[in-house]
Design a protein around this motif. Structure first.
Motif, short mmCIF file in Angstrom:
data_model
loop_
_atom_site.label_atom_id
_atom_site.label_comp_id
_atom_site.label_asym_id
_atom_site.label_seq_id
_atom_site.Cartn_x
_atom_site.Cartn_y
_atom_site.Cartn_z
N LEU A 175 5.27 -3.09 -8.51
CA LEU A 175 4.20 -3.32 -7.53
C LEU A 175 3.23 -4.39 -8.02
N HIS A 181 2.34 1.73 -3.36
CA HIS A 181 1.33 2.23 -4.28
C HIS A 181 1.16 3.75 -4.14
N GLU A 182 1.15 4.22 -2.91
CA GLU A 182 1.03 5.67 -2.68
C GLU A 182 2.20 6.44 -3.28
N ARG A 218 1.74 6.49 -7.00
CA ARG A 218 0.69 7.47 -7.34
C ARG A 218 1.21 8.90 -7.28
N TYR A 238 -5.94 -2.71 -8.84
CA TYR A 238 -5.59 -1.29 -8.82
C TYR A 238 -4.17 -1.05 -9.33
N ALA A 239 -3.23 -1.91 -8.94
CA ALA A 239 -1.85 -1.74 -9.39
C ALA A 239 -1.77 -1.85 -10.91
N ASP A 243 0.83 -1.22 0.00
CA ASP A 243 0.00 0.00 0.00
C ASP A 243 0.86 1.26 0.00
N ASN A 257 -3.55 1.23 -12.56
CA ASN A 257 -2.74 2.44 -12.50
C ASN A 257 -1.50 2.32 -13.38
N TYR A 299 4.76 1.05 -10.67
CA TYR A 299 3.52 0.27 -10.78
C TYR A 299 3.79 -1.14 -11.30
N SER A 324 -6.13 -4.92 -4.65
CA SER A 324 -4.82 -4.25 -4.73
C SER A 324 -4.09 -4.61 -6.02
N CYS A 356 2.27 -7.75 -6.14
CA CYS A 356 0.88 -8.03 -5.75
C CYS A 356 0.47 -9.41 -6.23
#
Length: 128
Positions: free
Chosen positions: A61, A39-40, A43, A78-79, A36, A82, A58, A75, A65
């Motif tokens: 990540l 990921h931040e 982002r 989302y990875a 997490d 993104n 990404y 998660s 994941c």
């Protein structure tokens, strides 16, 4: 308001980088909390317009994941979503499209139709 919301990206980056170092020390690199945090930070790179760095983060990540979680975990989705967005920002349309279509199908198989991750993924497809 946060550093990121105020546009203080340097400060936000410094704090997130320190947080990531601590997460890695305490939990290791393949822990949900560390993922997490990673990921931040990715982002933030994306928001800064540092798309190549965001893509690299990404991609790394997303790989981790998949190693820790399953393909249908939000998660992981989302990875990948993104990652596709960072690639689109760099004009890598075909590869980004393939990722989005793949994860739209993953959402159909693993997520409720009305979940935010499913709806957001289909929304991303609409912007192609």
């Amino acid at each position: 308001m946060t550093y990121r919301q105020l546009g203080y990206f340097g400060e936000a980056s410094m704090q997130l980088t320190r947080s990531l170092e601590l997460h890695r020390q305490v939990y290791g690199n393949l822990d949900q909390r560390t993922l997490d945090c990673r990921h931040e930070l990715a982002r933030l790179r994306h928001l800064q317009g540092r798309y190549a760095e965001a893509e690299f983060a990404y991609r790394d990540l997303a790989k981790d994941c998949l190693a820790l979680l399953d393909e249908g975990h939000e998660s992981t989705i989302y990875a990948h979503r993104n990652l596709a967005a960072a690639m689109l920002a760099q004009g890598k349309f075909d590869e980004a499209e393939a990722i989005l279509f793949k994860y739209a199908e993953v959402c159909r198989q693993h997520q409720p139709a009305a979940s935010s991750v499913t709806l957001d993924t289909f929304n991303e497809l609409a912007y192609l």
